[in-house]
Write a protein that holds these residues in place. Structure first.
Motif, PDB file in Angstrom:
ATOM      1  N   PHE A  96      -3.223   7.926   2.487  1.00 43.79           N
ATOM      2  CA  PHE A  96      -2.373   7.553   1.360  1.00 43.79           C
ATOM      3  C   PHE A  96      -2.149   6.044   1.442  1.00 43.79           C
ATOM      4  CE2 PHE A  96      -1.256  11.944   2.269  1.00 43.79           C
ATOM      5  CZ  PHE A  96      -1.240  12.514   1.010  1.00 43.79           C
ATOM      6  N   ILE A  97      -2.456   5.347   0.376  1.00 47.17           N
ATOM      7  CA  ILE A  97      -2.311   3.895   0.327  1.00 47.17           C
ATOM      8  C   ILE A  97      -1.349   3.526  -0.790  1.00 47.17           C
ATOM      9  CG2 ILE A  97      -3.495   1.715  -0.233  1.00 47.17           C
ATOM     10  CD1 ILE A  97      -4.365   2.642   2.447  1.00 47.17           C
ATOM     11  N   GLU A  98      -0.429   2.623  -0.477  1.00 50.40           N
ATOM     12  CA  GLU A  98       0.441   2.028  -1.489  1.00 50.40           C
ATOM     13  C   GLU A  98       0.210   0.526  -1.441  1.00 50.40           C
ATOM     14  OE1 GLU A  98       5.154   1.860  -2.710  1.00 50.40           O
ATOM     15  OE2 GLU A  98       4.604   1.896  -0.584  1.00 50.40           O
ATOM     16  N   SER A 135      -5.975   8.555  -1.391  1.00 44.77           N
ATOM     17  CA  SER A 135      -5.073   8.539  -2.535  1.00 44.77           C
ATOM     18  C   SER A 135      -4.435   7.161  -2.585  1.00 44.77           C
ATOM     19  CB  SER A 135      -4.008   9.625  -2.370  1.00 44.77           C
ATOM     20  OG  SER A 135      -3.054   9.536  -3.399  1.00 44.77           O
ATOM     21  N   MET A 136      -4.591   6.469  -3.715  1.00 44.03           N
ATOM     22  CA  MET A 136      -4.102   5.092  -3.793  1.00 44.03           C
ATOM     23  C   MET A 136      -3.142   4.938  -4.959  1.00 44.03           C
ATOM     24  SD  MET A 136      -6.069   1.483  -3.532  1.00 44.03           S
ATOM     25  CE  MET A 136      -6.791   1.998  -2.021  1.00 44.03           C
ATOM     26  N   GLU A 137      -1.987   4.343  -4.671  1.00 47.07           N
ATOM     27  CA  GLU A 137      -1.010   3.982  -5.692  1.00 47.07           C
ATOM     28  C   GLU A 137      -0.784   2.480  -5.590  1.00 47.07           C
ATOM     29  OE1 GLU A 137       2.534   6.223  -5.020  1.00 47.07           O
ATOM     30  OE2 GLU A 137       1.555   8.140  -5.419  1.00 47.07           O
ATOM     31  N   TYR A 138      -0.258   1.908  -6.636  1.00 44.90           N
ATOM     32  CA  TYR A 138       0.018   0.468  -6.600  1.00 44.90           C
ATOM     33  C   TYR A 138       1.300   0.184  -7.369  1.00 44.90           C
ATOM     34  CZ  TYR A 138      -1.591   0.374 -11.402  1.00 44.90           C
ATOM     35  OH  TYR A 138      -1.723   0.608 -12.741  1.00 44.90           O
ATOM     36  N   ARG A 139       1.860  -0.950  -7.054  1.00 44.91           N
ATOM     37  CA  ARG A 139       3.050  -1.444  -7.745  1.00 44.91           C
ATOM     38  C   ARG A 139       2.895  -2.953  -7.872  1.00 44.91           C
ATOM     39  NH1 ARG A 139       8.537  -1.633  -4.866  1.00 44.91           N
ATOM     40  NH2 ARG A 139       7.225  -0.664  -3.295  1.00 44.91           N
TER      41      ARG A 139
END
Length: 144
Positions: A96-98, A135-139
């Motif tokens: 999991f990447i943020e 799984s990658m999310e970004y902000r």
């Protein structure tokens, strides 16, 4: 040694399973490997921890490079990574990447584009593809 080769040496440094690894081309930055007691002393990184850190570092390098190549301003960049292991056999199952970016001019479409490119260009991501679910999310934190 040519640019297509990497060489490391890994040497046992105690009476359990602690090792010190060095890249032959950069020996001044050793890495200590170890495992949890009773097998080891827990005084270094486990192999899967280094793999997770390598993935996060490689993806970070790729994303920042691509954004800068687009002429984007990066005031701050951070990746938080979490790895989920399987136990039999012990392996990295999911990452999991943020991605957290601070910028005056990066839009959602920019980061979405470079994440897609990073999946194809990041050497560690390419090596893990088809073996580890990512799984990658970004902000994007918009600065004025």
């Amino acid at each position: 040694m040519n640019n297509n080769q990497m060489e490391v040496d890994v040497k046992l440094t105690n009476q359990k399973v602690q090792f010190t690894g060095r890249l032959k081309s950069n020996p001044d930055y050793p890495i200590v490997f170890d495992y949890l007691p009773p097998l080891g002393d827990g005084e270094g990184y486990k192999g899967l921890e280094l793999l997770l850190m390598s993935f996060a570092g490689c993806v970070s390098t790729t994303i920042v490079y691509l954004l800068r190549k687009m002429g984007k301003n990066i005031s701050g960049f951070k990746i938080n990574a979490k790895g989920i292991n399987t136990t039999q056999p012990l392996s990295l199952q999911k990452i999991f990447i943020e991605v957290i970016l601070e910028s005056t001019d990066i839009r959602d479409s920019d980061i979405q584009n470079v994440i897609k490119q990073a999946e194809e260009l990041s050497p560690v991501w390419v090596a893990l593809k088809n073996n580890v679910d990512v799984s990658m999310e970004y902000r994007v934190i918009a600065l004025q």
